[in-house]
Write a protein that holds these residues in place. Structure first.
Motif, PDB file in Angstrom:
ATOM      1  N   ALA A   9     -36.434  17.151  31.375  1.00 20.49           N
ATOM      2  CA  ALA A   9     -35.619  16.197  30.891  1.00 20.49           C
ATOM      3  C   ALA A   9     -34.580  16.858  29.905  1.00 20.49           C
ATOM      4  N   ARG A  10     -35.051  17.903  29.227  1.00 14.66           N
ATOM      5  CA  ARG A  10     -34.450  18.703  28.186  1.00 14.66           C
ATOM      6  C   ARG A  10     -33.345  19.315  28.893  1.00 14.66           C
ATOM      7  N   LEU A  11     -33.610  19.982  29.865  1.00 15.40           N
ATOM      8  CA  LEU A  11     -32.624  20.756  30.611  1.00 15.40           C
ATOM      9  C   LEU A  11     -31.596  19.816  31.308  1.00 15.40           C
ATOM     10  N   ARG A  12     -31.931  18.748  31.866  1.00 18.94           N
ATOM     11  CA  ARG A  12     -30.901  17.732  32.487  1.00 18.94           C
ATOM     12  C   ARG A  12     -30.142  17.237  31.311  1.00 18.94           C
ATOM     13  N   THR A  13     -30.709  16.757  30.142  1.00 17.39           N
ATOM     14  CA  THR A  13     -29.794  16.265  28.993  1.00 17.39           C
ATOM     15  C   THR A  13     -28.705  17.380  28.425  1.00 17.39           C
TER      16      THR A  13
END
Length: 240
Positions: A9-13
Motif C-alpha cells: 500500500a505504501r509503494l502504490r500510494t
C-alpha cells in the motif's frame, strides 16, 4: 499514512501520487507502470508482491553485478552497455557534482568540445563570426550599466541551457541532448508540451458539452464542404 500500512500500500500510494503529480512524462509513465506491475504480481502472489514492494521502498544502491546478472539471466546482450554509459556520462552534467558557481573556463571548454564534435560546421562559422566582431565586442556585450534595460533583461530572463549534442527524436531515454542537459532537451520538452495540450483538448472534448456540439458542427461543415468539392470534381470530369 498509518504505521501498520502494508509495504504494498505504501509503494502504490507513492507510485500513483508520482504518476499524478510529476511533470516529467517518463517519470509519470514509469511510476504508473511500476504500480500496475506490482499490483498484478500481488493479485497472483500476495507474499511476493509484498516482498517486491518492500525491496522497491528500501534505499539500497544497485550494483553493476546485480544489473548485469539479471541481464545475462534474461539472455540480453550487454556488450555495448559500457560504451553507452560512458557516452552518456560524457555529456551528462550531474547536478550534485557541480558547485554552485561552476568554473566558466571549464564549462566553455566542455561546450566547445561538444559543439566541435557534433556540429563542426557551426563551430567554424562561429569562429568566423567572432573574428568579424569589432575590437570592442567584449565591452559592448558584457559591460553595461546595472540600470540599463539590457542588464535588467539579462538578470530577469531565465535562458535555456546550451544543447550542442544532437537530439534523438525516436529515443526519449537515450537522447544525447537530454543527457547533456540532465533534463528534457528543447525538442522533447516541446513534444511533451504538445502532448499535454492535445490531452487537454481531448479531455475538454469529452467533458464539455458545448465543445462537443461545436466539434460536431464543425465536422458536419467539413463533410458538407468535402461532398460539394467531390460533386464538383465529378461534374467537371463527366462534362463533354
Amino acid at each position: 499514512m498509518p504505521e501498520d500500512t502494508t509495504q504494498l500500500a505504501r509503494l502504490r500510494t507513492r507510485m500513483l501520487a508520482t504518476a499524478y503529480s510529476n511533470a516529467d512524462f517518463w517519470t509519470q509513465r514509469t511510476a504508473f507502470l511500476t504500480d500496475q506491475a506490482v499490483a498484478a504480481l500481488a493479485r497472483r502472489d500476495p507474499a511476493a508482491g509484498e516482498d517486491l514492494a518492500a525491496s522497491l521502498l528500501a534505499p539500497a544502491i544497485l550494483h553493476d553485478t546485480q544489473i548485469l546478472g539479471a541481464a545475462v539471466e534474461a539472455g540480453i546482450d550487454t556488450s555495448t552497455w559500457e560504451e553507452r554509459r560512458e557516452k552518456t556520462r560524457t555529456y551528462a552534467r550531474e547536478a550534485y557534482e557541480l558547485p554552485p558557481q561552476f568554473d566558466p573556463v571549464t564549462e566553455a571548454k566542455r561546450i566547445w568540445a561538444s559543439l566541435y564534435d557534433h556540429y563542426p560546421q557551426i563551430a567554424a562559422t562561429l569562429i568566423d563570426f567572432l573574428q568579424g566582431l569589432p575590437p570592442t565586442w567584449r565591452e559592448d556585450l558584457f559591460t553595461s550599466s546595472p540600470h540599463s534595460p539590457a542588464a535588467t533583461r539579462r538578470t530577469v530572463l531565465e535562458l535555456p541551457g546550451p544543447e550542442t549534442a544532437p537530439y534523438d527524436p525516436l529515443d526519449w531515454e537515450d537522447c544525447p541532448a537530454c543527457a547533456e542537459a540532465q533534463d528534457q532537451c528543447r525538442y522533447h520538452r516541446g513534444t511533451f508540451t504538445g502532448m499535454e495540450h492535445q490531452r487537454a483538448l481531448i479531455t475538454t472534448a469529452l467533458t464539455d458539452h458545448t465543445a462537443i456540439d461545436q466539434l460536431q458542427q464543425r465536422h458536419a461543415e467539413l463533410e458538407a464542404t468535402t461532398a460539394r468539392t467531390t460533386a464538383a470534381d465529378t461534374s467537371t470530369s463527366t462534362s463533354p
